[in-house]
Design an enzyme around this catalytic site. Structure first.
Site, PDB file in Angstrom:
ATOM      1  N   PRO A   9       0.788  -1.228   0.000  1.00 15.48           N
ATOM      2  CA  PRO A   9       0.000   0.000   0.000  1.00 15.48           C
ATOM      3  C   PRO A   9       0.828   1.289   0.000  1.00 15.48           C
ATOM      4  O   PRO A   9       1.817   1.397   0.737  1.00 15.48           O
ATOM      5  CB  PRO A   9      -0.801  -0.090   1.305  1.00 15.48           C
ATOM      6  CG  PRO A   9      -0.850  -1.527   1.631  1.00 15.48           C
ATOM      7  CD  PRO A   9       0.381  -2.158   1.052  1.00 15.48           C
ATOM      8  N   ASN A  10       0.386   2.205  -0.816  1.00 13.10           N
ATOM      9  CA  ASN A  10       0.915   3.580  -0.907  1.00 13.10           C
ATOM     10  C   ASN A  10       2.272   3.699  -1.604  1.00 13.10           C
ATOM     11  O   ASN A  10       2.766   4.821  -1.795  1.00 13.10           O
ATOM     12  CB  ASN A  10       0.989   4.246   0.488  1.00 13.10           C
ATOM     13  CG  ASN A  10      -0.371   4.318   1.143  1.00 13.10           C
ATOM     14  OD1 ASN A  10      -1.322   4.796   0.518  1.00 13.10           O
ATOM     15  ND2 ASN A  10      -0.484   3.841   2.358  1.00 13.10           N
ATOM     16  N   ARG A  17       5.450  11.062  -2.034  1.00 15.99           N
ATOM     17  CA  ARG A  17       5.103  10.648  -0.674  1.00 15.99           C
ATOM     18  C   ARG A  17       6.296  10.821   0.270  1.00 15.99           C
ATOM     19  O   ARG A  17       7.315  10.125   0.124  1.00 15.99           O
ATOM     20  CB  ARG A  17       4.687   9.177  -0.695  1.00 15.99           C
ATOM     21  CG  ARG A  17       4.375   8.606   0.660  1.00 15.99           C
ATOM     22  CD  ARG A  17       4.240   7.093   0.617  1.00 15.99           C
ATOM     23  NE  ARG A  17       3.970   6.595   1.950  1.00 15.99           N
ATOM     24  CZ  ARG A  17       4.162   5.350   2.336  1.00 15.99           C
ATOM     25  NH1 ARG A  17       4.598   4.440   1.487  1.00 15.99           N
ATOM     26  NH2 ARG A  17       3.912   4.991   3.576  1.00 15.99           N
ATOM     27  N   TYR A  22      11.335   8.603   2.104  1.00 16.52           N
ATOM     28  CA  TYR A  22      11.381   7.542   1.088  1.00 16.52           C
ATOM     29  C   TYR A  22      12.197   7.898  -0.146  1.00 16.52           C
ATOM     30  O   TYR A  22      12.401   7.043  -1.011  1.00 16.52           O
ATOM     31  CB  TYR A  22       9.948   7.165   0.684  1.00 16.52           C
ATOM     32  CG  TYR A  22       9.136   6.631   1.843  1.00 16.52           C
ATOM     33  CD1 TYR A  22       9.508   5.455   2.486  1.00 16.52           C
ATOM     34  CD2 TYR A  22       8.018   7.322   2.321  1.00 16.52           C
ATOM     35  CE1 TYR A  22       8.798   4.969   3.573  1.00 16.52           C
ATOM     36  CE2 TYR A  22       7.285   6.836   3.399  1.00 16.52           C
ATOM     37  CZ  TYR A  22       7.679   5.668   4.016  1.00 16.52           C
ATOM     38  OH  TYR A  22       6.977   5.186   5.095  1.00 16.52           O
ATOM     39  N   ALA A  78       3.002  -0.787   4.907  1.00 14.75           N
ATOM     40  CA  ALA A  78       2.401  -0.779   6.250  1.00 14.75           C
ATOM     41  C   ALA A  78       1.934  -2.168   6.680  1.00 14.75           C
ATOM     42  O   ALA A  78       1.858  -2.462   7.882  1.00 14.75           O
ATOM     43  CB  ALA A  78       1.230   0.204   6.277  1.00 14.75           C
ATOM     44  N   GLU A 101      12.609  -9.544   2.090  1.00 14.63           N
ATOM     45  CA  GLU A 101      11.830  -8.348   2.449  1.00 14.63           C
ATOM     46  C   GLU A 101      12.691  -7.095   2.282  1.00 14.63           C
ATOM     47  O   GLU A 101      13.856  -7.082   2.675  1.00 14.63           O
ATOM     48  CB  GLU A 101      11.365  -8.471   3.904  1.00 14.63           C
ATOM     49  CG  GLU A 101      10.533  -7.291   4.380  1.00 14.63           C
ATOM     50  CD  GLU A 101       9.850  -7.579   5.711  1.00 14.63           C
ATOM     51  OE1 GLU A 101       9.213  -8.650   5.848  1.00 14.63           O
ATOM     52  OE2 GLU A 101       9.972  -6.754   6.625  1.00 14.63           O
ATOM     53  N   HIS A 103      12.742  -2.702   2.660  1.00 10.62           N
ATOM     54  CA  HIS A 103      12.134  -1.429   3.064  1.00 10.62           C
ATOM     55  C   HIS A 103      13.036  -0.291   2.622  1.00 10.62           C
ATOM     56  O   HIS A 103      14.265  -0.375   2.764  1.00 10.62           O
ATOM     57  CB  HIS A 103      11.935  -1.362   4.577  1.00 10.62           C
ATOM     58  CG  HIS A 103      10.970  -2.393   5.058  1.00 10.62           C
ATOM     59  ND1 HIS A 103       9.619  -2.281   4.864  1.00 10.62           N
ATOM     60  CD2 HIS A 103      11.166  -3.591   5.658  1.00 10.62           C
ATOM     61  CE1 HIS A 103       9.022  -3.360   5.334  1.00 10.62           C
ATOM     62  NE2 HIS A 103       9.948  -4.169   5.826  1.00 10.62           N
ATOM     63  N   ARG A 110      12.387   4.626  13.284  1.00 10.02           N
ATOM     64  CA  ARG A 110      11.130   5.371  13.187  1.00 10.02           C
ATOM     65  C   ARG A 110      10.199   5.045  14.370  1.00 10.02           C
ATOM     66  O   ARG A 110      10.661   4.540  15.384  1.00 10.02           O
ATOM     67  CB  ARG A 110      10.506   5.079  11.825  1.00 10.02           C
ATOM     68  CG  ARG A 110      11.461   5.471  10.675  1.00 10.02           C
ATOM     69  CD  ARG A 110      10.873   5.203   9.321  1.00 10.02           C
ATOM     70  NE  ARG A 110       9.646   5.979   9.130  1.00 10.02           N
ATOM     71  CZ  ARG A 110       8.747   5.737   8.168  1.00 10.02           C
ATOM     72  NH1 ARG A 110       8.950   4.740   7.324  1.00 10.02           N
ATOM     73  NH2 ARG A 110       7.661   6.473   8.061  1.00 10.02           N
TER      74      ARG A 110
HETATM   75  C1  DQA Z   1       8.084   1.013   4.264  1.00  8.93           C
HETATM   76  C2  DQA Z   1       8.071   1.203   5.778  1.00  8.93           C
HETATM   77  C3  DQA Z   1       6.669   1.021   6.337  1.00  8.93           C
HETATM   78  O1  DQA Z   1       6.672   1.238   7.730  1.00  8.93           O
HETATM   79  C4  DQA Z   1       5.715   2.008   5.703  1.00  8.93           C
HETATM   80  O2  DQA Z   1       4.399   1.784   6.166  1.00  8.93           O
HETATM   81  C5  DQA Z   1       5.774   2.011   4.219  1.00  8.93           C
HETATM   82  C6  DQA Z   1       7.065   1.890   3.561  1.00  8.93           C
HETATM   83  C7  DQA Z   1       9.472   1.325   3.660  1.00  8.93           C
HETATM   84  O3  DQA Z   1       9.707   0.906   2.528  1.00  8.93           O
HETATM   85  O4  DQA Z   1      10.288   1.996   4.293  1.00  8.93           O
HETATM   86  O5  DQA Z   1       4.764   2.194   3.551  1.00  8.93           O
HETATM   87  O6  DQA Z   1       7.796  -0.354   3.974  1.00  8.93           O
END
Ligand code: DQA
Length: 150
Positions: A9-10, A17, A22, A78, A101, A103, A110
């Site tokens: 998401p997002n 964003r 990011y 998220a 995984e 990020h 954070r």
């Molecule tokens: C994220 C970290 C998550 O906490 C956040 O909700 C995101 C992006 C990252 O890539 O840093 O949407 O996955």
């Protein structure tokens, strides 16, 4: 070798964003880096790069990956911190489709709610804090792992 890259998401909003967290790159920019890296690694690497704001869709895609993909790179966004369903889906295919995984941000620096990943336990490794470069590092690590196992 077929690699499925999933974005939660997002992440479709990358570029505008919270760029201080990011970065300024869009998801399309990241896809370009991944495609270039895949070409460097060899002709035999095919990338399927997807994004969804829907937990159900991500779970379905993971479930369908058995027999179709050799590995998964996932930024669950998220859902990392909330989705037991995503964790279960990754575990359900982990015997034949290992996942890494990713990020963009270092979630440990954070808010406390972001410190826990429910999905990490279903993955062979995790890369965080290097913005878009993390996807490329994950691809290199996953291809290396899959080649070792071959
Ligand atoms: C994220 C970290 C998550 O906490 C956040 O909700 C995101 C992006 C990252 O890539 O840093 O949407 O996955």
């Amino acid at each position: 070798m077929k690699i499925l890259i999933l974005n939660g998401p997002n992440l479709n909003l990358l570029g505008t964003r919270e760029p201080e967290i990011y970065g300024a790159e869009t998801l399309a920019d990241i896809e370009t880096h991944i495609t270039n890296c895949a070409k460097e690694l060899g002709d035999s690497i095919a990338i399927d790069f997807r994004q969804s704001n829907s937990e159900a869709e991500l779970i379905t895609w993971i479930g369908e990956s058995r027999g179709r993909f050799d590995g998964i790179i996932i930024n669950p966004a998220a859902l990392t911190h909330t989705s037991l369903g995503l964790c279960d889906a990754l575990k359900a295919v982990a015997d034949v489709v290992p996942a890494v995984e990713v990020h963009l941000s270092n979630t440990h620096t954070r808010e406390e709610i972001r410190h826990k990943s429910l999905t990490a336990a279903a993955c062979i490794g995790q890369i965080m804090g290097f913005r878009g470069l993390g996807y490329v590092l994950a691809l290199r690590a996953l291809v290396n792992k899959l080649s070792d196992n071959a």
